[in-house]
Structures are given as C-alpha cells and as structure tokens.
Scaffold this active site. Structure first.
Site, PDB file in Angstrom:
ATOM      1  N   LEU A   1       0.443  -0.775  -0.182  1.00 19.35           N
ATOM      2  CA  LEU A   1      -0.313  -0.433  -0.049  1.00 19.35           C
ATOM      3  C   LEU A   1       1.021   1.387   0.169  1.00 19.35           C
ATOM      4  CD1 LEU A   1      -2.152  -0.945   2.696  1.00 19.35           C
ATOM      5  CD2 LEU A   1      -3.622  -1.221   0.102  1.00 19.35           C
ATOM      6  N   ASP A   2       0.219   2.161  -0.937  1.00 20.63           N
ATOM      7  CA  ASP A   2       1.119   3.737  -0.872  1.00 20.63           C
ATOM      8  C   ASP A   2       0.066   4.448   0.080  1.00 20.63           C
ATOM      9  OD1 ASP A   2       2.608   5.890  -2.537  1.00 20.63           O
ATOM     10  OD2 ASP A   2       0.554   6.429  -2.793  1.00 20.63           O
TER      11      ASP A   2
END
Length: 227
Positions: A7-8
């Site tokens: 996940l960014d």
C-alpha cells in the site's frame, strides 16, 4: 488470488495535500514570511518536479528536500536559511496525519484477509510519525521507506529489496500494489512484475504506456475488488 497487499501512503491512505497545506501555513507563519496563493503554486511546481526527478533516479532524496525551499526563496526573494526552514517544515509535516475518509476502516478490513505492507518514497521520520499517529502502522507487517532502502519507487530494485525483507517469503504473483501514482506505484509494479491497482479518485486520464491491472475510483470499489 492475492495474499499480500503493498500500500502506498500519500494520496492513497493519507491526505498529503492537507498535511502539506497546514505545514506550509504554520512554517511560514513561524518565520513571519507571507504565504500567498502564487507562492504555494510555485512551491508545488518546484516540489513536484523534484520528486519526479527523484523517481527517475536523477537526484537524491536529500536534494529534493533541501533544494525546494532554496529555489522557492530565491525565486520569490524570501530571505533566510532555507535548510533550517525545511527542518521546521518537516517537523510540522510529520505532525499532520490526516486520514482520507474511510481509509482506516478499509485497512482494518483488509488486514483481516491479507498481509499488509507500506511502500513509500516519503521522508523516513516524517512517514513513520504520520503512520503511527494515524493508527495505520499497527496493521502493517512492515513499512518500506525508500530513504531506508537506498532506492526508490518505481525502480525494480526497490521492490526486490522489499520482497527480500518479507518473512516468510512471498511470491510476486500473490502480491498486489495499490497506489494513486502512475509514475511511481503502477510503473514500479510493471518494472517488478507485480500486479497493480490504480486508486484514481479524481478520474485522471490513464496513460497507455503505464497500464494498471485494475483501476478503482473509491474505497468502496476497492472493497468490492478485494473482499
């Protein structure tokens, strides 16, 4: 199909624009410098350009953070120590942990079904503080920050190092990268041979040169895709 999500952070889970806006306001006020709309626009242009250079491997992260205000001050005629101003700004930025609406609930739900990792090009101390204060870090198996790894998204080497630190080992075909930036998150997935999901709430125009495996425009769409 997938067991692991990468996940960014900024623009995907945290509202970086709000954090930046507040940090700029407070930093300029603390130094007594006027902050105008034109100054903010110029800063955004300078900052965006520098981070793009960093993504392409043309400059270091230190060059990004310690040249942006130097350039801004020079172009606007603001006096003072740009490096000291940057340090103040980073401290204020780290205190701005603003979750995008629904992000924490989404992560809680995903955590029940997947192993979660953070992938970010942000500044180490700032990102770790924001992830902790937002409540996101407790759901992550690990947090991979480019400054600590010595290489950045979208380079394949960044993802190779991330994968090498995963315990137990995880195969690339069981991973999915989720992020809002084509030139960093999605291109990185293409380089690394990992499927991607482009989080595109603003309905930006796709780039045919950087195709994502999936595209969603809201957290509800992402839920339907993964849960």
């Amino acid at each position: 199909m997938y067991s692991t999500l990468l996940l960014d952070v900024d623009g995907t889970l945290l509202d970086f624009e709000k954090s930046q806006e507040k940090a700029l306001e407070l930093a300029f006020a603390s130094y007594g410098y006027p902050l105008t709309e034109s100054t903010v626009r110029l800063y955004n242009q300078i900052n965006h350009g520098l981070w793009k250079q960093y993504e392409r491997g043309e400059i270091t992260r230190e060059t990004v953070v310690y040249s942006r205000f130097e350039r801004l001050f020079k172009e606007t005629g603001i006096p003072g120590d740009a490096a000291a101003f940057e340090d103040t700004y980073q401290d204020l930025l780290g205190s701005g942990a603003y979750l995008l609406e629904g992000a924490l609930d989404l992560v809680r739900c995903l955590h029940e079904a997947y192993t979660l990792y953070i992938i970010t090009n942000g500044v180490t101390d700032t990102q770790r503080r924001r992830l902790r204060d937002s409540g996101l870090s407790v759901y992550m198996k690990d947090i991979f920050i480019s400054g600590e790894l010595g290489v950045q998204k979208p380079r394949k080497e960044y993802f190779d190092l991330c994968i090498g630190r995963m315990d137990p080992p995880v195969s690339r075909d069981s991973m999915l990268i989720i992020g809002d930036t084509l030139s960093s998150d999605i291109l990185g997935g293409l380089h690394a041979g990992i499927d991607t999901c482009w989080y595109n709430p603003g309905f930006a125009v796709p780039d045919p040169r950087i195709p994502a495996t999936f595209e969603v425009h809201s957290f509800s769409e992402l839920r339907r895709l993964l849960l």
